[in-house]
Design an enzyme around this catalytic site. Structure first.
Site, PDB file in Angstrom:
ATOM      1  N   GLY A   1       9.011   5.235  -7.564  1.00 29.10           N
ATOM      2  CA  GLY A   1       8.148   4.300  -8.300  1.00 29.10           C
ATOM      3  C   GLY A   1       6.966   5.051  -8.886  1.00 29.10           C
TER       4      GLY A   1
ATOM      5  N   ASP B   1       8.239   9.178  -0.119  1.00 30.72           N
ATOM      6  CA  ASP B   1       9.149   9.653   0.930  1.00 30.72           C
ATOM      7  C   ASP B   1      10.561   9.938   0.409  1.00 30.72           C
ATOM      8  OD1 ASP B   1       9.174   6.869   0.596  1.00 30.72           O
ATOM      9  OD2 ASP B   1      10.206   6.580   2.507  1.00 30.72           O
TER      10      ASP B   1
ATOM     11  N   ASP C   1       1.924   2.776  -1.935  1.00 32.15           N
ATOM     12  CA  ASP C   1       2.103   2.175  -0.601  1.00 32.15           C
ATOM     13  C   ASP C   1       1.291   2.875   0.492  1.00 32.15           C
ATOM     14  OD1 ASP C   1       3.891   0.483  -1.821  1.00 32.15           O
ATOM     15  OD2 ASP C   1       5.671   1.562  -1.152  1.00 32.15           O
TER      16      ASP C   1
ATOM     17  N   ASP D   1       2.102   5.152   2.486  1.00 31.40           N
ATOM     18  CA  ASP D   1       2.844   5.171   3.748  1.00 31.40           C
ATOM     19  C   ASP D   1       3.453   6.531   4.095  1.00 31.40           C
ATOM     20  OD1 ASP D   1       4.749   5.212   1.775  1.00 31.40           O
ATOM     21  OD2 ASP D   1       5.849   3.444   2.446  1.00 31.40           O
TER      22      ASP D   1
HETATM   23  O1  F6P Z   1       7.473   2.488  -3.589  1.00 31.37           O
HETATM   24  C1  F6P Z   1       6.494   1.901  -4.353  1.00 31.37           C
HETATM   25  C2  F6P Z   1       6.863   0.490  -4.720  1.00 31.37           C
HETATM   26  O2  F6P Z   1       5.910   0.061  -5.643  1.00 31.37           O
HETATM   27  C3  F6P Z   1       6.982  -0.485  -3.545  1.00 31.37           C
HETATM   28  O3  F6P Z   1       5.748  -0.973  -3.102  1.00 31.37           O
HETATM   29  C4  F6P Z   1       7.875  -1.554  -4.130  1.00 31.37           C
HETATM   30  O4  F6P Z   1       8.586  -2.219  -3.137  1.00 31.37           O
HETATM   31  C5  F6P Z   1       8.792  -0.768  -4.996  1.00 31.37           C
HETATM   32  O5  F6P Z   1       8.129   0.416  -5.352  1.00 31.37           O
HETATM   33  C6  F6P Z   1       9.235  -1.488  -6.237  1.00 31.37           C
HETATM   34  O6  F6P Z   1      10.203  -0.719  -6.865  1.00 31.37           O
HETATM   35  P1  F6P Z   1      10.757  -0.901  -8.338  1.00 31.37           P
HETATM   36  O7  F6P Z   1       9.811  -0.209  -9.253  1.00 31.37           O
HETATM   37  O8  F6P Z   1      12.075  -0.236  -8.302  1.00 31.37           O
HETATM   38  O9  F6P Z   1      10.802  -2.367  -8.623  1.00 31.37           O
END
Ligand code: F6P
Length: 343
Positions: free
Chosen positions: A10, A103, A127, A129
């Site tokens: 992301g 991660d 996140d 995390d």
């Molecule tokens: O990993 C970051 C994040 O923004 C998460 O908080 C969320 O669940 C996810 O990516 C959303 O992913 P996508 O961009 O594939 O919708």
């Protein structure tokens, strides 16, 4: 040296600031060549790379998103893809790969390192995390956006005597919900790490009503654990290449359940990808810049298999495997402190 850099997973504010720092340091200070790999690991699968110059970096520190593009491609899911990644690293004569990611992206860099490829990691994710680092860039910007939204929702909730449920991002870790909930003075915060039942939320709302309070702000992390309902609320059944479901919709669920138990009119707001877009805060620009400079130096020094990490006020190299071995979750002590303000 010929260095390839990529951004994966992301996107988040600060990625361009990190790219800028890596490119400027690697070219201007160390005299290396730097190549952009498009769309995360996909660019190495397909050999989609291009030369970057210092002059391309002008003004980038304030730009959201990533000029390199991103994807959730996982070459370790497919032997052919992995073979292509390794062949392309040879073909482009890359001496090192700098992977900027969370991660998932860094777990690929960790495995490639174990397979003998020179990799260095830069941690990013809204996140917050990732283990082994006190902070990741992107988080501060997402938090700032979430707090601003909660402030705005509070004034309209107060005017209409309403309950507003605010859904924020955070799959397995509730850092955004926790910090935004405290900073935005929410009346209840629901996290993935600690189960809460709808009845407990309703009890908080009822207690506030007894005290004469007529509006209520409930912050819900998209992966919040609901007592009595074990299934995650998802957009659909599909999984990404790292095995993650697409979360989203829990705010609506929580809002409807509160409405059922209270008979109140509830509004739900999903902040979604708004939290990931736009310009980084000054804090994220600085952190991304410091991580990028450090990563460029690790590569120059031949210090591979490392990730730049924030420890206290210092940027230090930590083994890539430390960053990806487990997620950094909200600890019970912090959640208990947040509960001081519930109600
Ligand atoms: O990993 C970051 C994040 O923004 C998460 O908080 C969320 O669940 C996810 O990516 C959303 O992913 P996508 O961009 O594939 O919708």
């Amino acid at each position: 040296m010929r260095i390839g850099i990529l951004t994966g997973g992301g996107d988040c504010p600060g990625l361009n600031a990190a790219i800028r720092a890596i490119v400027r340091r690697s070219i201007d200070a160390h005299g290396h060549e730097v190549y952009g790999i498009r769309d995360g690991w996909r660019g190495l699968v397909e050999g989609d790379v291009y030369r970057l110059e210092s002059s391309d970096m002008a003004g980038l520190i304030r730009e959201g998103g990533t000029i390199l593009g991103t994807s959730r491609t996982n070459p370790y899911k497919d032997e052919e893809q992995l073979k292509s990644v390794k062949e392309n690293i040879k073909r482009f004569e890359f001496d090192a790969i700098i992977a900027i990611g969370g991660d998932d992206t860094l777990s690929v860099a960790t495995k490639l390192s174990e397979d003998g490829i020179a990799c260095v990691g830069v941690p990013k994710t809204i996140d917050n995390d990732l283990s082994a680092t006190d902070a990741t860039f992107g988080f501060d910007t997402a938090l700032t956006i979430a707090v601003d939204a909660i402030d705005r929702l509070t004034t309209t909730a107060r005017s209409h005597h309403r309950t507003i449920v605010v859904e924020v991002m955070g799959r397995h870790a509730g850092w955004i919900a926790l910090h935004a909930g405290i900073a935005g003075s929410a009346h209840c915060i629901m996290l993935p790490e600690f189960k809460m039942s709808i009845s407990e939320v309703v009890a908080i709302i009822n207690k506030r009503k007894e005290a004469g309070k007529k509006f209520h702000i409930i912050v819900v992390s998209e992966g919040a654990a609901i007592e009595g309902d074990e299934s995650a609320v998802t957009q659909d059944d599909s999984l990404d290449e790292f095995g993650h479901v697409r979360l989203g919709g829990i705010g609506e669920y929580v809002g409807k359940e509160i409405a059922k138990q209270t008979g109140d009119e509830i509004r739900t707001v999903v902040l979604g990808h708004t939290q990931r877009g736009g310009s980084p805060t000054a804090y994220d620009r600085m952190l991304a810049t410091r991580f990028g400079l450090a990563a460029a130096d690790y590569v120059n020094d031949g210090d591979f298999g490392k990730m730049a990490a924030l420890r206290g006020n210092e940027i230090v190299p930590v083994p890539l495997s430390d960053a990806t071995s487990e997620l950094k979750l909200v600890p019970a002590e912090l959640y208990n402190l947040a509960k001081t303000f519930f109600g």
